[in-house]
Write an enzyme that holds these catalytic residues in place. Sequence first.
Site, short mmCIF file in Angstrom:
data_model
loop_
_atom_site.label_atom_id
_atom_site.label_comp_id
_atom_site.label_asym_id
_atom_site.label_seq_id
_atom_site.Cartn_x
_atom_site.Cartn_y
_atom_site.Cartn_z
N ASN A 154 17.45 30.53 48.35
CA ASN A 154 17.96 29.18 48.10
C ASN A 154 19.38 29.13 47.55
O ASN A 154 20.11 28.20 47.82
CB ASN A 154 16.98 28.40 47.21
CG ASN A 154 16.64 29.13 45.95
OD1 ASN A 154 16.95 30.31 45.78
ND2 ASN A 154 16.00 28.43 45.04
N CYS A 285 13.49 26.47 42.32
CA CYS A 285 12.31 26.97 41.61
C CYS A 285 11.90 26.11 40.42
O CYS A 285 10.74 25.98 40.11
CB CYS A 285 12.59 28.38 41.13
SG CYS A 285 14.13 28.48 40.23
P1 NDP Z 1 9.89 35.78 48.24
O1 NDP Z 1 9.09 36.10 47.05
O2 NDP Z 1 9.23 35.70 49.55
O3 NDP Z 1 11.05 36.85 48.41
C1 NDP Z 1 11.97 37.14 47.36
C2 NDP Z 1 12.71 38.42 47.69
O4 NDP Z 1 11.84 39.53 47.51
C3 NDP Z 1 13.21 38.49 49.13
O5 NDP Z 1 14.46 39.13 49.14
C4 NDP Z 1 12.15 39.32 49.79
O6 NDP Z 1 12.61 39.95 50.95
C5 NDP Z 1 11.83 40.33 48.69
N1 NDP Z 1 10.53 40.97 48.81
C6 NDP Z 1 9.40 40.52 49.42
N2 NDP Z 1 8.40 41.40 49.26
C7 NDP Z 1 8.87 42.44 48.53
C8 NDP Z 1 8.31 43.67 48.03
N3 NDP Z 1 7.05 43.99 48.23
N4 NDP Z 1 9.12 44.49 47.31
C9 NDP Z 1 10.40 44.16 47.07
N5 NDP Z 1 10.99 43.03 47.53
C10 NDP Z 1 10.24 42.17 48.24
O7 NDP Z 1 10.66 34.44 47.87
P2 NDP Z 1 11.51 33.48 48.80
O8 NDP Z 1 12.71 34.20 49.31
O9 NDP Z 1 10.57 32.80 49.72
O10 NDP Z 1 12.05 32.43 47.72
C11 NDP Z 1 11.31 31.36 47.26
C12 NDP Z 1 10.65 31.67 45.93
O11 NDP Z 1 11.62 32.08 44.98
C13 NDP Z 1 9.97 30.46 45.34
O12 NDP Z 1 8.71 30.81 44.81
C14 NDP Z 1 10.89 30.07 44.20
O13 NDP Z 1 10.27 29.34 43.19
C15 NDP Z 1 11.41 31.39 43.75
N6 NDP Z 1 12.68 31.20 43.06
C16 NDP Z 1 12.72 31.40 41.70
C17 NDP Z 1 13.87 31.17 41.00
C18 NDP Z 1 13.94 31.41 39.52
O14 NDP Z 1 15.02 31.61 39.03
N7 NDP Z 1 12.85 31.40 38.78
C19 NDP Z 1 15.09 30.68 41.67
C20 NDP Z 1 14.95 30.55 43.08
C21 NDP Z 1 13.77 30.79 43.75
P3 NDP Z 1 12.54 39.18 52.37
O15 NDP Z 1 12.44 37.72 52.11
O16 NDP Z 1 13.80 39.54 53.01
O17 NDP Z 1 11.32 39.72 53.03
#
Ligand code: NDP
Length: 483
Positions: A154, A285
């Site tokens: 995001n 988030c």
């Molecule tokens: P995801 O949890 O799907 O992915 C986050 C990141 O982790 C991506 O780069 C993803 O790679 C990577 N990833 C996925 N699986 C693994 C693993 N097993 N090991 C290591 N890395 C992994 O989140 P989204 O990208 O869908 O983002 C949305 C989420 O993020 C929402 O739940 C939101 O609330 C949260 N968020 C939290 C914030 C905060 O500051 N608290 C701010 C912004 C968002 P890839 O996607 O490339 O597979």
Amino acid sequence: MTHPAQPTASHFINGQYVEDKAGTPIPVIYAASGEEIATVYAATPAIVEQALAGGKAAQKAWAKMTGTERGRILRRAADILRERNYDLSVLETYDTGKPLQETLVADATSGADSLEYFGGLAGSLTGEHIPMGEDWVYTIREAIGLCVGIGAWNYPTQIACWKAAPALACGNTMVFKPSEATPLCALKVAEILHEAGLPAGVFNVVQGLGEVGGALVTDPRVNKVSLTGSAPTGKKVYAAAAAGMKHVTMELGGKSPLIVFEDADIDNAVGGAINGNFYSSGQVCSNGTRVFVQKGIKEKFLARLAERVGNAVIGDPLDDATSFCPMVSEAQMNIVLGYIEKGKEEGARLICGGARCDRPGWYLQPTVFADVTDDMTIAREEIFGPVMSVLDFDSEDEVVVRANDTEFGLSAGVFTKDFTRAHRVIGNLEAGSCFINSYNDAPVEAPFGGVKASGVGRENSKEALNHFSQVKSVYVRMGDVEA
Ligand code: NDP
């Protein structure tokens, strides 16, 4: 002709762009049109190795520089980000689909704030002197070592900077993996940091999906992992990091309450609810997605809300007038549409929106449901899209219990003119980042992060320095050792 968003290469390692087309191609799709505007390649094991080895090799010399020297580089990078804000905002819009109206003020600018703030603090990282009679103890605040940063889609520029700035200020190095949905902006952050004088290897970017993230998190050379992502991913990454006894920061999802009491200024409360649900099309988030409205003002609140939401300008994100953007991807749009259907099926009252927009790209209408009850799916699960749930309440005691009845604890907000009540309610809410008569402000000076399933650790503020450093204590004896 290549698209202006096409990066020079997929990865940035040891101070330069690196390509390896043996990796799985990752198409970069512009959310407003569905067109492919660029391609990057997922990191192969050789690329992951190059980045980790580079980060490890650069760390000791980077930590040996004075904090002031490190900070100067970060502050120079902040200046460059600000000078190039327009171009970086256009890139952010291509990467995410967010409107230029937002990206011009919320992305490179927020990244620059972070680099400037932590650049300024870098020279003041000190320990303590603890007198022990003739003897004394002193403490040293040291870097943790090689850090891995993993980002959500995001805020790709902001997340890269929010992780890099405190990590680098403390003398750590970093390998950063952006979300595969938004791979472009972190590369620019790396390029600009190096233009500002960052030594090669201190900040590296590699592309890939979760499996690349997994390879980074489990590598024994890595000492700390900072993830922004969903709670399920957070649980997996936290467990993988724990196996190697690594430090973690987990910035995860939420289902935050925004409570509007009858004495609130209705226009401000509606404004807070709009900011906390529809900015970035709800892909934030900390959003206050459970809007609890006290019964006496419910219909007035809903009428004003529907009127204001009706003013959203849905259009080309690159047009200055556009205020409402598409979802980042078709997959995310379909997830959110599924929740909208659930809301209808489970009996919530649709006030506005509730469907896909009739135009190319992954646009959804801003959607408001009223008469939502605590057990409905849309009131329990994080949707991460433009769907607001309005719930009714009678009393303060009741709303506090209901607001806390969630596994999450990222944010919470209260609108009321009664300041005693405002502070009392905030004191009783289980959340890390809270707001009184406002919603979703995230200045770099304020700690940001959640409790419960919303995460551990804090980003921004002086707190972030504690999460990117560790303390060594040294006992100094002046006399003889008795044995
Ligand atoms: P995801 O949890 O799907 O992915 C986050 C990141 O982790 C991506 O780069 C993803 O790679 C990577 N990833 C996925 N699986 C693994 C693993 N097993 N090991 C290591 N890395 C992994 O989140 P989204 O990208 O869908 O983002 C949305 C989420 O993020 C929402 O739940 C939101 O609330 C949260 N968020 C939290 C914030 C905060 O500051 N608290 C701010 C912004 C968002 P890839 O996607 O490339 O597979």
